[in-house]
Design a protein around this motif. Structure first.
Motif, short mmCIF file in Angstrom:
data_model
loop_
_atom_site.label_atom_id
_atom_site.label_comp_id
_atom_site.label_asym_id
_atom_site.label_seq_id
_atom_site.Cartn_x
_atom_site.Cartn_y
_atom_site.Cartn_z
N MET A 13 0.84 -1.18 0.00
CA MET A 13 0.00 0.00 0.00
C MET A 13 0.88 1.24 0.00
SD MET A 13 -3.08 0.70 2.59
CE MET A 13 -3.89 2.23 2.64
N ALA A 14 0.49 2.22 -0.79
CA ALA A 14 1.27 3.44 -0.90
C ALA A 14 1.12 4.30 0.35
CB ALA A 14 0.83 4.24 -2.12
N LYS A 15 2.21 4.93 0.71
CA LYS A 15 2.19 5.85 1.85
C LYS A 15 1.66 7.20 1.37
CE LYS A 15 5.01 7.96 5.31
NZ LYS A 15 6.12 8.78 5.53
N VAL A 16 0.99 7.91 2.27
CA VAL A 16 0.46 9.22 1.92
C VAL A 16 1.18 10.28 2.74
CG1 VAL A 16 -1.58 10.70 1.94
CG2 VAL A 16 -1.81 8.28 1.36
N ASN A 17 1.73 11.26 2.05
CA ASN A 17 2.31 12.43 2.71
C ASN A 17 1.31 13.56 2.60
OD1 ASN A 17 4.68 11.15 3.34
ND2 ASN A 17 5.87 12.10 1.72
N GLY A 18 1.19 14.31 3.64
CA GLY A 18 0.26 15.43 3.62
C GLY A 18 0.97 16.74 3.84
N ALA A 19 0.26 17.79 3.57
CA ALA A 19 0.75 19.15 3.83
C ALA A 19 -0.46 20.04 4.01
CB ALA A 19 1.60 19.65 2.67
N ILE A 20 -0.31 21.03 4.87
CA ILE A 20 -1.38 22.00 5.04
C ILE A 20 -0.88 23.39 4.64
CG2 ILE A 20 -2.46 20.69 6.90
CD1 ILE A 20 -1.45 22.91 8.84
N VAL A 21 -1.82 24.19 4.18
CA VAL A 21 -1.55 25.59 3.90
C VAL A 21 -2.55 26.38 4.73
CG1 VAL A 21 -1.56 27.39 2.15
CG2 VAL A 21 -0.73 25.11 1.58
N VAL A 22 -2.02 27.26 5.55
CA VAL A 22 -2.86 28.09 6.41
C VAL A 22 -2.92 29.49 5.84
CG1 VAL A 22 -3.16 29.03 8.73
CG2 VAL A 22 -2.19 26.75 8.44
N ASP A 23 -4.13 29.99 5.64
CA ASP A 23 -4.31 31.38 5.23
C ASP A 23 -4.12 32.21 6.50
OD1 ASP A 23 -5.17 33.91 4.55
OD2 ASP A 23 -6.94 33.21 3.46
N ILE A 24 -2.93 32.77 6.66
CA ILE A 24 -2.58 33.41 7.93
C ILE A 24 -3.40 34.66 8.21
CG2 ILE A 24 -0.28 32.42 8.00
CD1 ILE A 24 0.82 35.14 7.17
N GLU A 25 -3.94 35.29 7.19
CA GLU A 25 -4.76 36.47 7.41
C GLU A 25 -6.19 36.11 7.82
OE1 GLU A 25 -3.51 39.35 7.85
OE2 GLU A 25 -1.54 38.70 7.19
N THR A 26 -6.63 34.90 7.48
CA THR A 26 -7.95 34.44 7.88
C THR A 26 -7.93 33.78 9.25
OG1 THR A 26 -8.52 34.09 5.55
CG2 THR A 26 -9.89 32.97 7.17
N CYS A 27 -6.82 33.15 9.60
CA CYS A 27 -6.69 32.44 10.87
C CYS A 27 -6.80 33.42 12.03
CB CYS A 27 -5.35 31.72 10.94
SG CYS A 27 -5.07 30.80 12.47
N LYS A 28 -7.70 33.11 12.98
CA LYS A 28 -7.87 33.99 14.14
C LYS A 28 -7.20 33.42 15.39
CE LYS A 28 -12.34 32.27 15.54
NZ LYS A 28 -13.63 32.15 14.95
N GLY A 29 -6.42 32.35 15.24
CA GLY A 29 -5.67 31.82 16.37
C GLY A 29 -6.52 31.14 17.42
N CYS A 30 -7.60 30.51 17.03
CA CYS A 30 -8.50 29.88 18.01
C CYS A 30 -7.89 28.63 18.63
CB CYS A 30 -9.84 29.54 17.37
SG CYS A 30 -9.77 28.25 16.12
N ASP A 31 -6.86 28.06 17.98
CA ASP A 31 -6.11 26.93 18.54
C ASP A 31 -6.88 25.61 18.50
OD1 ASP A 31 -3.69 26.00 19.64
OD2 ASP A 31 -4.46 26.17 21.68
N LEU A 32 -7.99 25.53 17.78
CA LEU A 32 -8.75 24.28 17.71
C LEU A 32 -8.03 23.21 16.90
CD1 LEU A 32 -12.38 25.60 17.13
CD2 LEU A 32 -11.43 24.60 19.21
N CYS A 33 -7.21 23.61 15.94
CA CYS A 33 -6.53 22.65 15.07
C CYS A 33 -5.37 21.93 15.76
CB CYS A 33 -6.01 23.35 13.82
SG CYS A 33 -4.94 24.77 14.16
N VAL A 34 -4.77 22.57 16.75
CA VAL A 34 -3.60 21.98 17.41
C VAL A 34 -3.92 20.68 18.14
CG1 VAL A 34 -1.75 22.37 19.09
CG2 VAL A 34 -2.42 24.21 17.54
#
Length: 76
Positions: free
Chosen positions: A1-22
């Motif tokens: 089975m193939a391995k999956v690599n991921g990456a995220i891109v955060v829109d830093i001007e939209t992010c309000k720092g709510c910390d829910l993603c951490v």
């Protein structure tokens, strides 16, 4: 089975720092920046990018839709 690599891109001007993603990131990929955006919020960023598996948990919980997740299959 193939391995999956991921990456995220955060829109830093939209992010309000709510910390829910951490805490939903099981791989401890996301941290909050010490810098602030134009609105004065500390924003999320990939502090451990090589560990991201592209699970999308962070994007699902983001109330501002500031996170985009990308997934790439790699041979392995």
């Amino acid at each position: 089975m193939a391995k999956v690599n991921g990456a995220i891109v955060v829109d830093i001007e939209t992010c309000k720092g709510c910390d829910l993603c951490v805490p939903v990131c099981a791989e401890n990929v996301i941290s909050m920046s010490t810098e602030v955006n134009r609105k004065g919020y500390h924003y999320a960023y990939m502090s451990n990018p090589e560990a991201c598996n592209g699970c999308t948990n962070c994007a699902v919980v983001c109330p501002d839709r500031a996170i985009t997740v990308y997934r790439v299959k790699v041979a392995g």
